[in-house]
Design an enzyme around this catalytic site. Structure first.
Site, mmCIF file in Angstrom:
data_model
loop_
_atom_site.group_PDB
_atom_site.id
_atom_site.type_symbol
_atom_site.label_atom_id
_atom_site.label_comp_id
_atom_site.label_asym_id
_atom_site.label_seq_id
_atom_site.Cartn_x
_atom_site.Cartn_y
_atom_site.Cartn_z
ATOM 1 N N ASN A 9 0.872 -1.184 0.000
ATOM 2 C CA ASN A 9 0.000 0.000 0.000
ATOM 3 C C ASN A 9 0.905 1.228 0.000
ATOM 4 O O ASN A 9 1.525 1.541 1.005
ATOM 5 C CB ASN A 9 -0.887 -0.033 1.259
ATOM 6 C CG ASN A 9 -1.700 1.238 1.437
ATOM 7 O OD1 ASN A 9 -1.786 2.068 0.530
ATOM 8 N ND2 ASN A 9 -2.300 1.387 2.609
ATOM 9 N N TRP A 10 0.963 1.897 -1.160
ATOM 10 C CA TRP A 10 1.894 3.027 -1.289
ATOM 11 C C TRP A 10 1.327 4.343 -0.769
ATOM 12 O O TRP A 10 1.998 5.370 -0.784
ATOM 13 C CB TRP A 10 2.315 3.172 -2.752
ATOM 14 C CG TRP A 10 3.263 2.092 -3.179
ATOM 15 C CD1 TRP A 10 3.808 1.114 -2.394
ATOM 16 C CD2 TRP A 10 3.794 1.889 -4.497
ATOM 17 N NE1 TRP A 10 4.634 0.320 -3.138
ATOM 18 C CE2 TRP A 10 4.660 0.769 -4.433
ATOM 19 C CE3 TRP A 10 3.631 2.549 -5.722
ATOM 20 C CZ2 TRP A 10 5.344 0.298 -5.549
ATOM 21 C CZ3 TRP A 10 4.318 2.079 -6.833
ATOM 22 C CH2 TRP A 10 5.164 0.970 -6.740
ATOM 23 N N LYS A 11 0.067 4.343 -0.382
ATOM 24 C CA LYS A 11 -0.570 5.547 0.173
ATOM 25 C C LYS A 11 -0.340 6.756 -0.758
ATOM 26 O O LYS A 11 -0.264 6.576 -1.973
ATOM 27 C CB LYS A 11 -0.065 5.786 1.598
ATOM 28 C CG LYS A 11 -0.190 4.508 2.447
ATOM 29 C CD LYS A 11 0.025 4.712 3.912
ATOM 30 C CE LYS A 11 -0.115 3.377 4.637
ATOM 31 N NZ LYS A 11 -0.032 3.488 6.077
ATOM 32 N N HIS A 95 -9.493 1.346 5.318
ATOM 33 C CA HIS A 95 -8.201 1.565 5.983
ATOM 34 C C HIS A 95 -8.379 2.576 7.115
ATOM 35 O O HIS A 95 -9.190 3.497 6.999
ATOM 36 C CB HIS A 95 -7.181 2.081 4.958
ATOM 37 C CG HIS A 95 -5.787 2.066 5.474
ATOM 38 N ND1 HIS A 95 -5.325 3.017 6.344
ATOM 39 C CD2 HIS A 95 -4.766 1.199 5.285
ATOM 40 C CE1 HIS A 95 -4.063 2.735 6.657
ATOM 41 N NE2 HIS A 95 -3.702 1.639 6.031
ATOM 42 N N GLU A 97 -6.758 4.995 7.899
ATOM 43 C CA GLU A 97 -6.534 6.387 7.491
ATOM 44 C C GLU A 97 -7.764 6.953 6.784
ATOM 45 O O GLU A 97 -8.005 8.161 6.840
ATOM 46 C CB GLU A 97 -5.275 6.469 6.618
ATOM 47 C CG GLU A 97 -4.030 6.293 7.475
ATOM 48 C CD GLU A 97 -2.810 5.768 6.739
ATOM 49 O OE1 GLU A 97 -2.800 5.760 5.500
ATOM 50 O OE2 GLU A 97 -1.862 5.355 7.433
ATOM 51 N N GLU A 180 -5.260 -4.717 10.985
ATOM 52 C CA GLU A 180 -4.279 -3.642 11.104
ATOM 53 C C GLU A 180 -4.516 -2.872 12.398
ATOM 54 O O GLU A 180 -5.337 -1.940 12.420
ATOM 55 C CB GLU A 180 -4.404 -2.695 9.907
ATOM 56 C CG GLU A 180 -4.072 -3.345 8.587
ATOM 57 C CD GLU A 180 -3.409 -2.351 7.635
ATOM 58 O OE1 GLU A 180 -2.350 -2.691 7.104
ATOM 59 O OE2 GLU A 180 -3.919 -1.244 7.454
ATOM 60 N N GLY A 186 2.601 2.570 10.635
ATOM 61 C CA GLY A 186 3.542 3.654 10.399
ATOM 62 C C GLY A 186 4.275 4.111 11.652
ATOM 63 O O GLY A 186 4.914 5.155 11.666
ATOM 64 N N SER A 226 3.526 -1.918 10.347
ATOM 65 C CA SER A 226 4.990 -1.974 10.526
ATOM 66 C C SER A 226 5.584 -3.343 10.185
ATOM 67 O O SER A 226 6.517 -3.798 10.838
ATOM 68 C CB SER A 226 5.373 -1.533 11.944
ATOM 69 O OG SER A 226 4.987 -0.182 12.155
ATOM 70 N N GLY A 247 2.872 -1.151 4.219
ATOM 71 C CA GLY A 247 2.915 0.248 3.812
ATOM 72 C C GLY A 247 4.340 0.681 3.501
ATOM 73 O O GLY A 247 4.890 0.376 2.442
ATOM 74 N N GLY A 248 4.974 1.350 4.453
ATOM 75 C CA GLY A 248 6.300 1.943 4.259
ATOM 76 C C GLY A 248 7.315 1.015 3.602
ATOM 77 O O GLY A 248 7.999 1.401 2.637
HETATM 78 P P1 PGA Z 1 2.954 0.420 7.559
HETATM 79 O O1 PGA Z 1 1.472 0.613 6.962
HETATM 80 O O2 PGA Z 1 3.471 -0.900 7.028
HETATM 81 O O3 PGA Z 1 3.721 1.591 7.046
HETATM 82 O O4 PGA Z 1 2.820 0.393 9.044
HETATM 83 C C1 PGA Z 1 0.593 -0.474 6.816
HETATM 84 C C2 PGA Z 1 -0.733 0.011 6.275
HETATM 85 O O5 PGA Z 1 -1.149 1.128 6.628
HETATM 86 O O6 PGA Z 1 -1.402 -0.690 5.490
#
Ligand code: PGA
Length: 263
Positions: A9-11, A95, A97, A180, A186, A226, A247-248
């Protein structure tokens, strides 16, 4: 037997040129790893570029969100038929977010809840995706306050029940649920693998009650928050964890490839 699935997930990161460079490097590193399903969810603007680069690979392109109406006066929204036409095969829904519960409040207070996602809009989005035969990746998870209050399981059961209202097991049998924990996204704080596995097992039990036993066995339950190559092997070896939503670490080609190779 459920196949492992790893989703990046590149956001809101990367222009399409940057996305292309990472995808090219990533494909070279994981092309031989055919026994794991992989998808990359770039920004809407990079979907076409990424999809063209992935055309001859086993890696799918996904979207980070969708709007539930098919078309109309909805400025700025993207519909499921548009995603389908662009070659999208999977889509993240709910998600934290977009539900507006950011893991850490380093963003301005006024932007928290900005997207205003609710269980009801999550449900509408899942239905819109299923109608287009796009695999939904439903995100669920508790905030730190909810965990500390001991309500983790109750919160997640509520999210699942809301998301699946009016949907039956056969319809969602190929779907995906990602656990999650909001406090792990993050932040560098990964949920301990035994606890992540316990919650993913609890989710599978809830899926059997809310949908049915067959769906609970076929739906893949991912862990996200993470994930990195130093913890992915242990997380993915847990019996109730079928892969990861990353994500990251998915934005660095060799780190993401190490995560995929550990699955
Ligand atoms: P993260 O994000 O790996 O950067 O913690 C995961 C996500 O939000 O799907």
């Amino acid at each position: 037997m459920r196949r492992k699935l790893v989703v990046g997930n590149w956001k809101m990161n990367m222009t399409h040129a940057e996305a292309a460079a990472i995808v090219e490097a990533f494909v070279r590193l994981v092309d031989q790893k055919q026994d794991v399903d992989i998808a990359i969810c770039p920004s809407y603007l990079s979907i076409e570029t990424v999809r063209n680069l992935l055309r001859r690979t086993h890696i799918g392109v996904g979207s980070q969100d969708v709007f539930w109406m098919e078309s109309g006066a909805f400025t700025g929204r993207i519909s499921a038929p548009m995603l389908k036409a662009a070659g999208v095969t999977t889509c993240i829904v709910g998600h934290s977010e977009t539900r507006g519960k950011f893991g850490k409040l380093e963003v301005p207070e006024s932007t928290v809840g900005y997207f205003a996602e609710t269980d009801e809009t999550v449900n509408l989005k899942i239905k819109a995706l299923l109608f287009q035969d796009i695999t939904p990746i439903l995100c669920v998870g508790e905030t730190l306050a909810e965990r500390e209050a001991g309500t983790t399981d109750q919160v997640i059961r509520g999210q699942l029940a809301g998301a699946f209202a009016g949907i039956d097991g056969a319809e969602f049998a190929n779907g995906v649920v990602a656990y999650e924990p909001v406090w792990a996204i993050g932040t560098g704080k990964t949920c301990d693998s035994a606890e992540a596995s316990r919650v993913c097992g609890m989710i599978r039990g809830a899926l059997a009650e809310i949908l049915d036993a067959d769906a609970a066995q076929s739906i893949r339950v991912l862990y996200g928050g993470s994930v990195k190559s130093s913890n992915s092997g242990e997380l993915f070896s847990q019996p109730d964890i079928d892969g990861g939503l990353v994500g990251g670490a998915s934005m660095v080609a060799d780190e993401f490839s190490r995560i995929v190779l550990s699955a």
